[in-house]
Design an enzyme around this catalytic site. Sequence first.
Site, PDB file in Angstrom:
ATOM      1  N   LYS A 167      -6.313  -5.971  -3.247  1.00  0.00           N
ATOM      2  CA  LYS A 167      -7.325  -5.577  -2.264  1.00  0.00           C
ATOM      3  C   LYS A 167      -6.928  -4.306  -1.511  1.00  0.00           C
ATOM      4  O   LYS A 167      -7.726  -3.759  -0.753  1.00  0.00           O
ATOM      5  CB  LYS A 167      -7.560  -6.718  -1.265  1.00  0.00           C
ATOM      6  CG  LYS A 167      -8.181  -7.960  -1.885  1.00  0.00           C
ATOM      7  CD  LYS A 167      -8.343  -9.067  -0.858  1.00  0.00           C
ATOM      8  CE  LYS A 167      -9.168 -10.228  -1.405  1.00  0.00           C
ATOM      9  NZ  LYS A 167      -8.597 -10.836  -2.602  1.00  0.00           N
ATOM     10  N   TYR A 168      -5.699  -3.834  -1.708  1.00  0.00           N
ATOM     11  CA  TYR A 168      -5.223  -2.678  -0.962  1.00  0.00           C
ATOM     12  C   TYR A 168      -5.526  -1.381  -1.707  1.00  0.00           C
ATOM     13  O   TYR A 168      -5.532  -1.340  -2.941  1.00  0.00           O
ATOM     14  CB  TYR A 168      -3.715  -2.782  -0.729  1.00  0.00           C
ATOM     15  CG  TYR A 168      -3.307  -3.872   0.232  1.00  0.00           C
ATOM     16  CD1 TYR A 168      -4.022  -4.088   1.401  1.00  0.00           C
ATOM     17  CD2 TYR A 168      -2.204  -4.677  -0.024  1.00  0.00           C
ATOM     18  CE1 TYR A 168      -3.646  -5.079   2.291  1.00  0.00           C
ATOM     19  CE2 TYR A 168      -1.816  -5.673   0.863  1.00  0.00           C
ATOM     20  CZ  TYR A 168      -2.550  -5.868   2.017  1.00  0.00           C
ATOM     21  OH  TYR A 168      -2.174  -6.851   2.896  1.00  0.00           O
ATOM     22  N   PRO A 169      -5.741  -0.273  -0.979  1.00  0.00           N
ATOM     23  CA  PRO A 169      -5.961   1.029  -1.616  1.00  0.00           C
ATOM     24  C   PRO A 169      -4.663   1.570  -2.208  1.00  0.00           C
ATOM     25  O   PRO A 169      -3.566   1.067  -1.911  1.00  0.00           O
ATOM     26  CB  PRO A 169      -6.452   1.902  -0.450  1.00  0.00           C
ATOM     27  CG  PRO A 169      -5.893   1.257   0.774  1.00  0.00           C
ATOM     28  CD  PRO A 169      -5.856  -0.213   0.487  1.00  0.00           C
TER      29      PRO A 169
END
Length: 291
Positions: free
Chosen positions: A67-69
């Site tokens: 879910k992290y960039p």
Amino acid sequence: MTVDSKPQLQRLAADADVDRMCRLLEEDGAFILKGLLPFDVVESFNRELDVQMAIPPPKGERLLADKYPPHFKYVPNVATTCPTFRNTVLINPVIHAICEAYFQRTGDYWLSAAFLREIESGMPAQPFHRDDATHPLMHYQPLEAPPVSLSVIFPLTEFTEENGATEVILGSHRWTEVGTPERDQAVLATMDPGDVLIVRQRVVHAGGGNRTTAGKPRRVVLAYFNSVQLTPFETYRTMPREMVESMTVLGQRMLGWRTMKPSDPNIVGINLIDDKRLENVLQLKAADSPA
């Protein structure tokens, strides 16, 4: 030149009075301990984390990391992968003196999670938030309820305004809702490696954006200690027994390998097996209690 008139984060020596630390948690909601971790501990911890960062991500779904960039690197479960954390950082006596006073109304406490975040250049600032997403029940506690969670932030590189030092809104643990704070309501937790930021439950805060151009990431390990009345976010029950028995009793307690005791009226504890203490049934040894 103007001088910021806002109250700033208090910075205490690692050997400061614990009662003063706890008063600051109740009054301001956060404070910084200067130089809690010696240089050699920080250096060792960083070397171990470098090894983990170099390992390719496992195949399959990752519930949080995916879910992290791309500017945001995440390594979970440092208690298992980093000996320096589990054998030194996790059992730091100052951290536990704070925790024992902080959790005295709810009983024993343990580690809920500890993970690495590395924030690279170009990563924007986080929105302001409270650390209650893993256990939404905390969101419904009344203001007068005893705290059940404590956030401990370990900078392993320098924290500056430019690279996104944590932004903290002092006194926000007394707010009923987070709302939409302005960034100028916050103060910066600029720190050196080895310092530690202690943050009370309900305090509104955010990671700043990394605006550096030299490509230097900001590295931090976040550790969350919770009342044993809350299930940990990470489980450590898959750790090899040999690894567990190389730890101290305190370290084992923090990772859920021993029976724990909430506050009264609980009279027997939790984490039991067949109405017996977990460590007794397992015949668990420890580095400081081998028998």
